[in-house]
Write a protein that holds these residues in place. Structure first.
Motif, PDB file in Angstrom:
ATOM      1  N   PRO A  27       0.832  -1.205   0.000  1.00 12.12           N
ATOM      2  CA  PRO A  27       0.000   0.000   0.000  1.00 12.12           C
ATOM      3  C   PRO A  27       0.870   1.259   0.000  1.00 12.12           C
ATOM      4  CG  PRO A  27       0.128  -0.910   2.200  1.00 12.12           C
ATOM      5  CD  PRO A  27       0.887  -1.854   1.299  1.00 12.12           C
ATOM      6  N   PRO A  28       0.256   2.438  -0.102  1.00 13.04           N
ATOM      7  CA  PRO A  28       1.026   3.681  -0.114  1.00 13.04           C
ATOM      8  C   PRO A  28       1.964   3.829   1.085  1.00 13.04           C
ATOM      9  CG  PRO A  28      -1.223   4.124  -0.748  1.00 13.04           C
ATOM     10  CD  PRO A  28      -1.167   2.667  -0.370  1.00 13.04           C
ATOM     11  N   THR A  29       1.610   3.222   2.214  1.00 13.05           N
ATOM     12  CA  THR A  29       2.463   3.335   3.403  1.00 13.05           C
ATOM     13  C   THR A  29       3.696   2.426   3.337  1.00 13.05           C
ATOM     14  OG1 THR A  29       1.006   1.681   4.388  1.00 13.05           O
ATOM     15  CG2 THR A  29       0.635   4.005   5.000  1.00 13.05           C
ATOM     16  N   SER A  30       3.732   1.541   2.361  1.00 12.34           N
ATOM     17  CA  SER A  30       4.859   0.610   2.295  1.00 12.34           C
ATOM     18  C   SER A  30       6.040   1.261   1.571  1.00 12.34           C
ATOM     19  CB  SER A  30       4.438  -0.661   1.556  1.00 12.34           C
ATOM     20  OG  SER A  30       5.570  -1.375   1.095  1.00 12.34           O
ATOM     21  N   PRO A  31       7.257   1.047   2.087  1.00  9.59           N
ATOM     22  CA  PRO A  31       8.435   1.583   1.389  1.00  9.59           C
ATOM     23  C   PRO A  31       8.597   0.990  -0.013  1.00  9.59           C
ATOM     24  CG  PRO A  31       9.097   0.116   3.183  1.00  9.59           C
ATOM     25  CD  PRO A  31       7.620   0.320   3.306  1.00  9.59           C
ATOM     26  N   ARG A  32       7.928  -0.147  -0.240  1.00  8.66           N
ATOM     27  CA  ARG A  32       8.058  -0.797  -1.540  1.00  8.66           C
ATOM     28  C   ARG A  32       6.877  -0.481  -2.453  1.00  8.66           C
ATOM     29  NH1 ARG A  32      12.794  -3.328  -1.831  1.00  8.66           N
ATOM     30  NH2 ARG A  32      13.445  -4.552  -0.016  1.00  8.66           N
ATOM     31  N   HIS A  33       6.094   0.505  -2.067  1.00  9.80           N
ATOM     32  CA  HIS A  33       4.856   0.784  -2.798  1.00  9.80           C
ATOM     33  C   HIS A  33       5.094   0.956  -4.299  1.00  9.80           C
ATOM     34  CE1 HIS A  33       0.936   2.462  -3.795  1.00  9.80           C
ATOM     35  NE2 HIS A  33       1.537   3.515  -4.319  1.00  9.80           N
ATOM     36  N   SER A  34       6.158   1.690  -4.651  1.00 13.27           N
ATOM     37  CA  SER A  34       6.405   1.959  -6.070  1.00 13.27           C
ATOM     38  C   SER A  34       7.301   0.920  -6.717  1.00 13.27           C
ATOM     39  CB  SER A  34       7.067   3.336  -6.224  1.00 13.27           C
ATOM     40  OG  SER A  34       6.271   4.304  -5.609  1.00 13.27           O
ATOM     41  N   ALA A  35       7.597  -0.150  -5.961  1.00 15.89           N
ATOM     42  CA  ALA A  35       8.562  -1.130  -6.474  1.00 15.89           C
ATOM     43  C   ALA A  35       7.913  -2.190  -7.328  1.00 15.89           C
ATOM     44  CB  ALA A  35       9.295  -1.785  -5.312  1.00 15.89           C
ATOM     45  N   ILE A  36       6.691  -1.957  -7.799  1.00 16.44           N
ATOM     46  CA  ILE A  36       6.014  -2.968  -8.607  1.00 16.44           C
ATOM     47  C   ILE A  36       5.213  -2.317  -9.731  1.00 16.44           C
ATOM     48  CG2 ILE A  36       3.939  -3.076  -7.131  1.00 16.44           C
ATOM     49  CD1 ILE A  36       3.971  -6.158  -7.755  1.00 16.44           C
ATOM     50  N   ASN A  37       5.303  -2.927 -10.891  1.00 13.49           N
ATOM     51  CA  ASN A  37       4.395  -2.605 -11.991  1.00 13.49           C
ATOM     52  C   ASN A  37       3.887  -3.915 -12.569  1.00 13.49           C
ATOM     53  OD1 ASN A  37       4.108   0.357 -12.820  1.00 13.49           O
ATOM     54  ND2 ASN A  37       6.287   0.179 -12.406  1.00 13.49           N
ATOM     55  N   ILE A  38       2.609  -3.938 -12.890  1.00 15.81           N
ATOM     56  CA  ILE A  38       1.983  -5.166 -13.390  1.00 15.81           C
ATOM     57  C   ILE A  38       1.328  -4.887 -14.742  1.00 15.81           C
ATOM     58  CG2 ILE A  38       0.301  -6.985 -12.931  1.00 15.81           C
ATOM     59  CD1 ILE A  38       0.459  -6.262  -9.963  1.00 15.81           C
ATOM     60  N   HIS A  39       1.671  -5.672 -15.729  1.00 19.06           N
ATOM     61  CA  HIS A  39       1.048  -5.570 -17.047  1.00 19.06           C
ATOM     62  C   HIS A  39       0.336  -6.872 -17.355  1.00 19.06           C
ATOM     63  CE1 HIS A  39       4.059  -2.262 -18.591  1.00 19.06           C
ATOM     64  NE2 HIS A  39       3.305  -1.864 -17.579  1.00 19.06           N
ATOM     65  N   MET A  40      -0.966  -6.747 -17.628  1.00 23.54           N
ATOM     66  CA  MET A  40      -1.786  -7.930 -17.935  1.00 23.54           C
ATOM     67  C   MET A  40      -2.031  -7.990 -19.427  1.00 23.54           C
ATOM     68  SD  MET A  40      -5.082  -8.137 -15.587  1.00 23.54           S
ATOM     69  CE  MET A  40      -4.903  -8.168 -13.839  1.00 23.54           C
ATOM     70  N   TYR A  41      -1.813  -9.146 -20.014  1.00 22.12           N
ATOM     71  CA  TYR A  41      -2.062  -9.325 -21.445  1.00 22.12           C
ATOM     72  C   TYR A  41      -3.168 -10.349 -21.653  1.00 22.12           C
ATOM     73  CZ  TYR A  41       2.292  -6.869 -22.293  1.00 22.12           C
ATOM     74  OH  TYR A  41       3.281  -5.913 -22.341  1.00 22.12           O
ATOM     75  N   ASP A  42      -4.057 -10.088 -22.611  1.00 24.44           N
ATOM     76  CA  ASP A  42      -5.065 -11.105 -22.938  1.00 24.44           C
ATOM     77  C   ASP A  42      -5.337 -11.065 -24.434  1.00 24.44           C
ATOM     78  OD1 ASP A  42      -7.582 -12.755 -23.022  1.00 24.44           O
ATOM     79  OD2 ASP A  42      -7.365 -12.599 -20.847  1.00 24.44           O
ATOM     80  N   ARG A  43      -5.536 -12.229 -25.026  1.00 26.34           N
ATOM     81  CA  ARG A  43      -5.836 -12.230 -26.455  1.00 26.34           C
ATOM     82  C   ARG A  43      -7.278 -11.783 -26.716  1.00 26.34           C
ATOM     83  NH1 ARG A  43      -5.888 -18.636 -26.766  1.00 26.34           N
ATOM     84  NH2 ARG A  43      -3.635 -18.376 -26.836  1.00 26.34           N
TER      85      ARG A  43
END
Lengths: 504, 154
Positions: A27-43
């Motif tokens: 969450p925003p309170t986590s020091p790792r908040h910005s340490a993830i990006n997720i891209h979902m692909y679907d046909r």
């Protein structure tokens, strides 16, 4: 530690539950908040997988789960790219208008990979090769959900069919039976496309036989779906042989089995003879042959003869033939025998899904692939409903995070997050396949960026505009929504973008 | 359906104790008569899922109740029982949280969240990312899973 840039193949419920769990653990309170990006692909150009293209139209409440998915998609760390086929095999996409994205592009552009690609291939019956009168239930489901892979295919010829035989006794079988036996006037308020309703209104189907190789105690359907069959308004169940309703000596039934037997013993709400349509269970029957009916008894409404071997149960509860057989006159056979995954990387054809241990993908030598995971049906096989999918997804998400940041996360009850299976040392791992770090933490590969600009690839925002328009069109005719196909959706989006460009 | 609930003035509401699967107290909350447990859980940030949002089309809001309070509730309807059939870790005092509406006599009720399974590895040709139970594992496919009773690690 480099940030996580995760590519998910598939944008169905499993993907969304994994994504929502990952994002809420940072969450925003986590020091790792910005340490993830997720891209979902679907046909598929629309997200949500089977929730949109599999759940029966008369089960709209199941689709409420998409409200949570909408919430998850608002997180700027998550992006959806629709109409993109990640090519992991040599086979062409079943959807001709997909943008093809080579698997190697994902491996080069992402630090983490998750397969949530489901089980999209129907299991066929060895004795029943597909033909225009013997189809997998999946093609039927694709027809009434307007799946992009069947956009140019003709609908089932229901106006020429009086008797349909469904092989398999799971929930998909009962979904198909309900669609054939429910009056279109009842279905028309649900999410059933108008052209599908037109075909259903012309249907000549009077009887549906649901064939299974074992008995009521072994059938895969669940109580809710069985109850719906018993309560059909214009169809009644043919009486079962009383012997089938007896519980074998000393057999201890599960709760679900007890309730199944009670429902079967009670019979359908409408008694046979009182309704224009009927249906039946054919227990302990395995199809062995389908052929045109003998010339002298042939009638155009029942042109086929389905031979059924009779079975009994072995001590280990397997179906074994007794040697007896009978034939069933029918107009069409629909096989509904489950599904298996596509032969992607690390797919195990004996299992019917990707090989995993504790959510982590494992190669044929038993070595763990670092940062490669699988969830949902892609990992477990085609079994389970939303609840089990959700639980699995959360467990896989926990494992992804605890593998990436060991020891940093604990559950509320004090247990460590993630898999009880230790990640193990490097000697047990396969050669890395993914990029250790990436040039851009949040950009998709160049061909996807171009696809978005060209209107070939859809975003979640695009989907929400189409979603609103489908609902608006549905309101006009008093139904849940009126679906668009890809071409129509693309034209609609181009017009919308044209408007907003003109106004700016 | 579940919707938004309001919080009663402290000391005036019906008390519910939410516990985790190990029996640890998560939170004691107060709610109004008529509020359902799923809505109450969401109001107080208790981790109870409700995939179908209270429409009895899933089993994700499954809770285990203290037996004396379970007995005070009216019997589940068919549709709730159909969903409970598929709930993981079903007990004799299990209900769907979205169908449990508070009355004064339920004051002090304990609602325990069922255990989720953990990832596990089974030796041999069986690899499960997770093991769940939903009645029967099905009669189809190459693997006759019915003959196995998967181990559950809590």
């Amino acid at each position: 530690m480099a940030p996580i840039k995760l590519a998910i193949i598939g944008a169905g419920p499993s993907s969304f539950y994994v994504a929502s769990r990952l994002l809420s653990l940072l969450p925003p309170t986590s020091p790792r908040h910005s340490a993830i990006n997720i891209h979902m692909y679907d046909r598929l150009w629309a997200p949500h997988g089977l929730v949109r293209y599999g759940v029966a139209p008369d089960h709209p409440e199941v689709k409420n789960c998409t409200n949570k998915f909408d919430g998850t998609a608002k997180d700027p760390r998550l992006r959806f790219f629709g109409n993109v086929n990640v090519t992991t095999t040599a086979a062409a996409s079943p959807i001709p208008h997909n943008l093809s994205l080579p698997f190697s592009s994902l491996l080069q552009n992402y630090t983490h990979l998750l397969f949530s690609s489901g089980c999209t291939i129907p299991t066929l019956h060895p004795a029943l090769p597909p033909s225009d009168r013997c189809v997998p239930a999946l093609s039927f489901v694709h027809w009434y959900t307007q799946h992009p892979s069947v956009a140019d295919k003709p609908p089932p010829p229901l106006e020429r069919l009086e008797h349909v035989s469904i092989i398999g006794q799971g929930n998909v079988s009962l979904d198909v039976a309900r669609m054939l036996l429910t009056p279109p006037s009842t279905l028309e308020k649900y999410d059933v496309p108008n052209n599908v309703l037109d075909v259903l209104r012309k249907s000549a189907v009077k009887h549906v036989s649901i064939v299974g190789r074992r008995g009521p105690l072994e059938a895969a359907f669940t109580t809710k779906e069985l109850r719906e069959m018993m309560n059909l308004e214009v169809a009644s169940m043919e009486p079962l042989d009383p012997g089938l309703l007896l519980v074998p000596e000393g057999e201890k039934l599960t709760r679900q089995q007890q309730r199944t037997m009670q429902l079967l013993q009670k019979g359908s709400k409408n008694k046979p003879g009182s309704t224009p349509k009927t249906w039946s269970f054919e227990f302990f029957r395995s199809p062995t042959h389908l052929a045109p009916a003998p010339e002298d008894t042939k009638s155009s409404a029942y042109p086929l003869s389905l031979t059924l071997a009779h079975n009994t149960l072995s001590e280990t509860k397997r179906a074994v033939p007794t040697g007896a057989s009978s034939t069933l006159r029918t107009s069409m056979v629909v096989t509904s025998l489950g599904h298996h995954g596509e032969p992607s990387a690390w797919y195990d054809s004996a299992l019917g899904h990707i090989r995993t241990v504790g959510g982590r993908v494992v190669n044929e030598h038993g070595q763990t692939l670092r940062n490669v995971y699988a969830s949902g049906w892609a990992a477990m096989g085609a079994r389970g409903v939303l609840a089990s999918t959700m639980m699995d997804a959360y467990a896989v998400a926990d494992t992804i995070l605890s593998d990436a940041f060991p020891g940093e996360f604990r559950k509320d009850d004090g247990d460590a997050l993630g898999s009880v299976v230790p990640l193990g040392d490097v000697s047990k791992s396969a050669e890395p396949v993914l990029a250790g770090s990436v040039t851009s933490p949040d950009s998709p590969p160049a061909e996807v960026v171009r696809g978005l600009e060209d209107g070939v690839v859809t975003s979640y925002e695009d989907w929400k505009m189409v979603d609103a328009e489908e609902v608006r069109r549905g309101e006009v005719c008093g139904k849940e929504r009126e679906r668009m196909g890809w071409e129509e959706a693309r034209r609609f989006l181009q017009a919308k973008c044209g408007d907003s460009v003109a106004q700016s | 359906r579940h919707g938004n609930v309001t919080r009663p003035k402290p000391g005036t509401g019906v008390k519910v104790h939410f516990k985790d699967s190990k029996g640890n107290l998560l939170k004691t909350v107060e709610a109004n008569e008529g509020d359902d447990l799923l809505s109450i859980a969401h109001e107080h940030d208790i981790d109870l899922e409700g995939a179908c949002e209270g429409s009895v089309a899933c089993s994700t809001c499954h809770v285990i109740l203290s037996s004396e309070h379970y007995d005070l509730l009216p019997e589940p309807e068919d549709d709730e029982n159909d969903m409970l059939d598929m709930a993981f870790g079903l007990t004799d005092t299990s209900r769907l949280g979205c169908q449990v509406h508070l009355t004064r006599e339920l004051d002090g009720m304990v609602a325990t969240l069922p255990s989720a399974t953990r990832n596990m590895f089974v030796d041999g040709e069986w690899n499960y990312g997770i093991v769940v139970s939903h009645g029967r594992m099905g009669a189809h496919g190459r693997m006759d899973l019915q003959e196995r009773n998967p181990l559950i690690i809590n």
